[in-house]
Design an enzyme around this catalytic site. Structure first.
Site, PDB file in Angstrom:
ATOM      1  N   ALA A 133      -0.658   4.334  -1.406  1.00  0.00           N
ATOM      2  CA  ALA A 133      -1.563   5.347  -1.961  1.00  0.00           C
ATOM      3  C   ALA A 133      -1.885   6.469  -0.985  1.00  0.00           C
ATOM      4  O   ALA A 133      -2.412   7.500  -1.382  1.00  0.00           O
ATOM      5  CB  ALA A 133      -2.865   4.679  -2.413  1.00  0.00           C
ATOM      6  N   GLY A 134      -1.575   6.256   0.292  1.00  0.00           N
ATOM      7  CA  GLY A 134      -2.015   7.184   1.339  1.00  0.00           C
ATOM      8  C   GLY A 134      -1.394   8.575   1.192  1.00  0.00           C
ATOM      9  O   GLY A 134      -0.313   8.747   0.617  1.00  0.00           O
ATOM     10  N   GLY A 157      -4.060  -1.297  16.833  1.00  0.00           N
ATOM     11  CA  GLY A 157      -4.992  -2.410  16.789  1.00  0.00           C
ATOM     12  C   GLY A 157      -4.282  -3.574  17.450  1.00  0.00           C
ATOM     13  O   GLY A 157      -3.098  -3.801  17.179  1.00  0.00           O
ATOM     14  N   GLN A 209      -5.373   3.675  -6.806  1.00  0.00           N
ATOM     15  CA  GLN A 209      -6.540   3.857  -5.917  1.00  0.00           C
ATOM     16  C   GLN A 209      -6.844   5.354  -5.948  1.00  0.00           C
ATOM     17  O   GLN A 209      -6.136   6.147  -5.328  1.00  0.00           O
ATOM     18  CB  GLN A 209      -6.184   3.396  -4.495  1.00  0.00           C
ATOM     19  CG  GLN A 209      -7.360   3.454  -3.547  1.00  0.00           C
ATOM     20  CD  GLN A 209      -6.943   3.388  -2.076  1.00  0.00           C
ATOM     21  OE1 GLN A 209      -5.816   3.742  -1.722  1.00  0.00           O
ATOM     22  NE2 GLN A 209      -7.856   2.960  -1.226  1.00  0.00           N
ATOM     23  N   ASN A 231      -0.965  -4.969  15.829  1.00  0.00           N
ATOM     24  CA  ASN A 231      -0.981  -5.271  14.399  1.00  0.00           C
ATOM     25  C   ASN A 231       0.094  -4.438  13.703  1.00  0.00           C
ATOM     26  O   ASN A 231       0.072  -3.211  13.757  1.00  0.00           O
ATOM     27  CB  ASN A 231      -2.376  -4.924  13.863  1.00  0.00           C
ATOM     28  CG  ASN A 231      -2.480  -5.115  12.365  1.00  0.00           C
ATOM     29  OD1 ASN A 231      -1.555  -5.639  11.730  1.00  0.00           O
ATOM     30  ND2 ASN A 231      -3.595  -4.693  11.793  1.00  0.00           N
ATOM     31  N   HIS A 280      26.558  28.945   5.777  1.00  0.00           N
ATOM     32  CA  HIS A 280      27.494  29.552   6.729  1.00  0.00           C
ATOM     33  C   HIS A 280      26.916  29.614   8.135  1.00  0.00           C
ATOM     34  O   HIS A 280      25.755  30.007   8.316  1.00  0.00           O
ATOM     35  CB  HIS A 280      27.862  30.996   6.349  1.00  0.00           C
ATOM     36  CG  HIS A 280      27.604  31.349   4.926  1.00  0.00           C
ATOM     37  ND1 HIS A 280      28.626  31.448   4.012  1.00  0.00           N
ATOM     38  CD2 HIS A 280      26.466  31.614   4.253  1.00  0.00           C
ATOM     39  CE1 HIS A 280      28.101  31.777   2.838  1.00  0.00           C
ATOM     40  NE2 HIS A 280      26.812  31.877   2.957  1.00  0.00           N
ATOM     41  N   GLY A 304      -9.502   3.662   2.456  1.00  0.00           N
ATOM     42  CA  GLY A 304      -9.180   2.742   3.543  1.00  0.00           C
ATOM     43  C   GLY A 304      -8.231   1.632   3.113  1.00  0.00           C
ATOM     44  O   GLY A 304      -8.070   1.354   1.927  1.00  0.00           O
ATOM     45  N   THR A 305      -7.632   1.006   4.106  1.00  0.00           N
ATOM     46  CA  THR A 305      -6.625  -0.030   3.814  1.00  0.00           C
ATOM     47  C   THR A 305      -7.267  -1.261   3.175  1.00  0.00           C
ATOM     48  O   THR A 305      -6.681  -1.875   2.286  1.00  0.00           O
ATOM     49  CB  THR A 305      -5.887  -0.428   5.100  1.00  0.00           C
ATOM     50  OG1 THR A 305      -6.861  -0.672   6.133  1.00  0.00           O
ATOM     51  CG2 THR A 305      -4.926   0.645   5.564  1.00  0.00           C
ATOM     52  N   LEU A 343       0.841  -1.212   0.000  1.00  0.00           N
ATOM     53  CA  LEU A 343       0.000   0.000   0.000  1.00  0.00           C
ATOM     54  C   LEU A 343       0.868   1.251   0.000  1.00  0.00           C
ATOM     55  O   LEU A 343       1.661   1.462   0.918  1.00  0.00           O
ATOM     56  CB  LEU A 343      -0.903   0.033   1.228  1.00  0.00           C
ATOM     57  CG  LEU A 343      -1.900  -1.097   1.412  1.00  0.00           C
ATOM     58  CD1 LEU A 343      -2.913  -0.720   2.488  1.00  0.00           C
ATOM     59  CD2 LEU A 343      -2.595  -1.452   0.107  1.00  0.00           C
TER      60      LEU A 343
HETATM   61  P1  TTP Z   1      -2.354   5.277   7.178  1.00  0.00           P
HETATM   62  O1  TTP Z   1      -1.070   5.505   7.896  1.00  0.00           O
HETATM   63  O2  TTP Z   1      -3.556   4.952   7.955  1.00  0.00           O
HETATM   64  O3  TTP Z   1      -2.697   6.490   6.230  1.00  0.00           O
HETATM   65  P2  TTP Z   1      -1.712   7.496   5.525  1.00  0.00           P
HETATM   66  O4  TTP Z   1      -0.436   6.869   5.100  1.00  0.00           O
HETATM   67  O5  TTP Z   1      -2.471   8.176   4.426  1.00  0.00           O
HETATM   68  O6  TTP Z   1      -1.347   8.541   6.666  1.00  0.00           O
HETATM   69  P3  TTP Z   1      -2.239   9.633   7.443  1.00  0.00           P
HETATM   70  O7  TTP Z   1      -3.106   8.882   8.376  1.00  0.00           O
HETATM   71  O8  TTP Z   1      -1.164  10.420   8.140  1.00  0.00           O
HETATM   72  O9  TTP Z   1      -2.980  10.468   6.437  1.00  0.00           O
HETATM   73  O10 TTP Z   1      -2.176   4.113   6.120  1.00  0.00           O
HETATM   74  C1  TTP Z   1      -1.411   2.974   6.300  1.00  0.00           C
HETATM   75  C2  TTP Z   1      -0.859   2.541   4.970  1.00  0.00           C
HETATM   76  O11 TTP Z   1      -1.891   2.299   4.027  1.00  0.00           O
HETATM   77  C3  TTP Z   1       0.035   3.546   4.337  1.00  0.00           C
HETATM   78  O12 TTP Z   1       1.091   2.848   3.701  1.00  0.00           O
HETATM   79  C4  TTP Z   1      -0.842   4.217   3.292  1.00  0.00           C
HETATM   80  C5  TTP Z   1      -1.772   3.126   2.901  1.00  0.00           C
HETATM   81  N1  TTP Z   1      -3.131   3.507   2.500  1.00  0.00           N
HETATM   82  C6  TTP Z   1      -3.528   3.338   1.186  1.00  0.00           C
HETATM   83  O13 TTP Z   1      -2.742   2.902   0.333  1.00  0.00           O
HETATM   84  N2  TTP Z   1      -4.809   3.649   0.845  1.00  0.00           N
HETATM   85  C7  TTP Z   1      -5.713   4.114   1.744  1.00  0.00           C
HETATM   86  O14 TTP Z   1      -6.875   4.347   1.368  1.00  0.00           O
HETATM   87  C8  TTP Z   1      -5.263   4.307   3.110  1.00  0.00           C
HETATM   88  C9  TTP Z   1      -6.211   4.839   4.135  1.00  0.00           C
HETATM   89  C10 TTP Z   1      -3.990   3.983   3.428  1.00  0.00           C
END
Ligand code: TTP
Length: 407
Positions: A8-9, A138, A79, A163, A314, A84-85, A6
């Protein structure tokens, strides 16, 4: 086996560093954090990768390409909206008809741990890390080798097994993701999908991680990750070191870089390509300096990350700080990194104050910030990209993107 990562966040908690690039592309010992994940997975025997990208995706696709530079195959799925994850992992459904490794792109992982996951045969395996205070994570409840429940951020967590965001999944996870309702924060969370599997009688196990684990969500955690990565630094001098410069301990100097007389550099320290360092500067341990950086006369830098193209010419002090790309420091800019009362240092981003838990923390500076001569930056100051700190000013708290601090 394939790994789905992941990436995309947006990394809002990591602002202002993520205004111009996704969190997974932030540098740790001069490599994007995502590169470590890919290389560890490769060392575990994985050569096929699917990256779920979204926010500022071009930074990822242009850097990694098809993966051939790293000796792996990389494909991408976009995405569009970060829902969400679970939603993000669900984007891999078309590409994964076999068991696969799935992981967040912002956590540290070792190849040894991934090998252990690959050897398991349950429907899903959750990696957990024993943590001293699990309330922010979690956590899993277990019965023997089985996970029976996942509890999110509880004030009274049932175990200290957090987790870690690293999984092995059977493709049956995709059906669970499709059936997962939106969480109270309006996202499809992978932990809810795992609970759906458990409730449906599927076998969900866990594997405790014994290697270092960091969930890199906040800017100061980038400093911790940097310190950890530099512990494994292999010294290599590819640039030029003038005769009266001193390099102590593991120091790596990239191609085209010149270390001038009187520079005193204490490892572990990595300096990228085409930098101009010195004369007469002091670079202390656990510092990573990117490419095309200039560190000039009477500058001291300690335990910091300085990104590409920045110039600290400097008479400056930079301690326990993350400095973005293309910043320019006026002579005598100084960053404080320790409160006089020695309490832990809070950082404010987007008006929200968070305790970093660190006794020593300097500045979190976005890209393209300019400071005037003699400017002072207080502990824990966050400075947005393109901001301007005028000559002799005191910057503290939060300086917003593009703000000009001049009285
Ligand atoms: P998070 O750490 O929950 O989300 P984030 O990386 O966007 O950070 P923040 O909460 O500071 O905005 O996400 C955990 C991982 O999942 C991270 O690698 C990003 C990824 N992710 C996605 O790829 N798509 C998503 O929709 C979300 C929510 C997270």
């Amino acid at each position: 086996m394939r790994a789905v990562i992941l990436a995309a966040g947006e990394g809002t908690r990591m602002r202002p560093l993520t205004e111009n690039k996704p969190k997974v592309m932030l540098p740790v010992a001069n490599k994007p954090m995502l590169e470590y994940t890919i290389l560890e997975a490769k060392a575990a025997g994985i050569t096929d990768f699917l990256l779920i990208v979204g926010y500022r995706k071009e930074a990822i696709t242009s850097y990694f390409g098809d993966g051939s530079r790293l000796g792996v195959n990389i494909e991408y799925v976009v995405q569009e909206k970060q829902n969400g994850t679970g939603h993000a992992f669900g984007m891999a459904a078309q590409a994964c008809d076999d068991r696969f490794i799935a992981l967040n792109g912002d956590v540290t992982v070792s190849s040894g741990h991934l090998k252990k996951l690959i050897g398991r045969n349950e429907d899903a395996i959750i990696t957990v890390k024993e943590v001293s205070d699990p309330r922010a994570y979690g956590v899993i409840e277990t019965d023997g080798a089985r996970v029976t429940r996942i509890v999110e951020k509880s004030p009274e967590p049932p175990t200290n097994l957090a987790n870690a965001g690293i999984y092995l999944f059977d493709p049956c996870i995709f059906d669970a993701i499709e059936k997962t309702p939106l969480s109270p924060r309006g996202e499809i969370e992978i932990t809810d999908s795992l609970q759906y599997l458990i409730d449906g009688g599927r076998s969900v196990g866990y594997e405790v991680m014994d290697s270092d684990w960091l969930d890199i969500g906040r800017p100061w955690q980038l400093l911790t990750a940097n310190e950890l990565a530099l512990k494994d630094l292999k010294p290599a001098i590819e640039g030029e070191v003038e005769p009266n410069a001193t390099l102590k301990g593991p120091v790596s100097v990239g191609k085209g870089t010149l270390i001038r007389n009187g520079a005193y550099i204490v490892g572990p320290c990595i300096i990228g390509e085409n930098c101009d360092i010195g004369p007469n500067c002091f670079i202390r341990a656990s510092t990573s300096i990117g490419n095309n950086v200039h560190i000039g006369n009477a500058v001291e830098i300690k335990n910091s990350i300085v990104m590409n193209g920045t110039k600290i010419g400097h008479l400056s002090y930079v301690g326990d700080s993350v400095i973005g790309e293309r910043c320019n420091f006026g002579a005598g800019t100084k960053i404080a990194n320790l409160r006089l009362d020695e309490k832990t240092i809070p950082v404010t981003v987007n008006g929200k104050k968070t305790d970093s838990g660190r006794r020593k923390l300097g500045c979190i500076m976005g890209d393209d910030v300019h400071t005037g001569i003699g400017s002072l930056i207080n502990v824990g100051t966050s400075i947005g990209p393109g901001a301007f700190i005028g000559p002799g000013e005191l910057a503290k708290g939060e300086i917003k993107k593009g703000e000009r601090l001049i009285t």
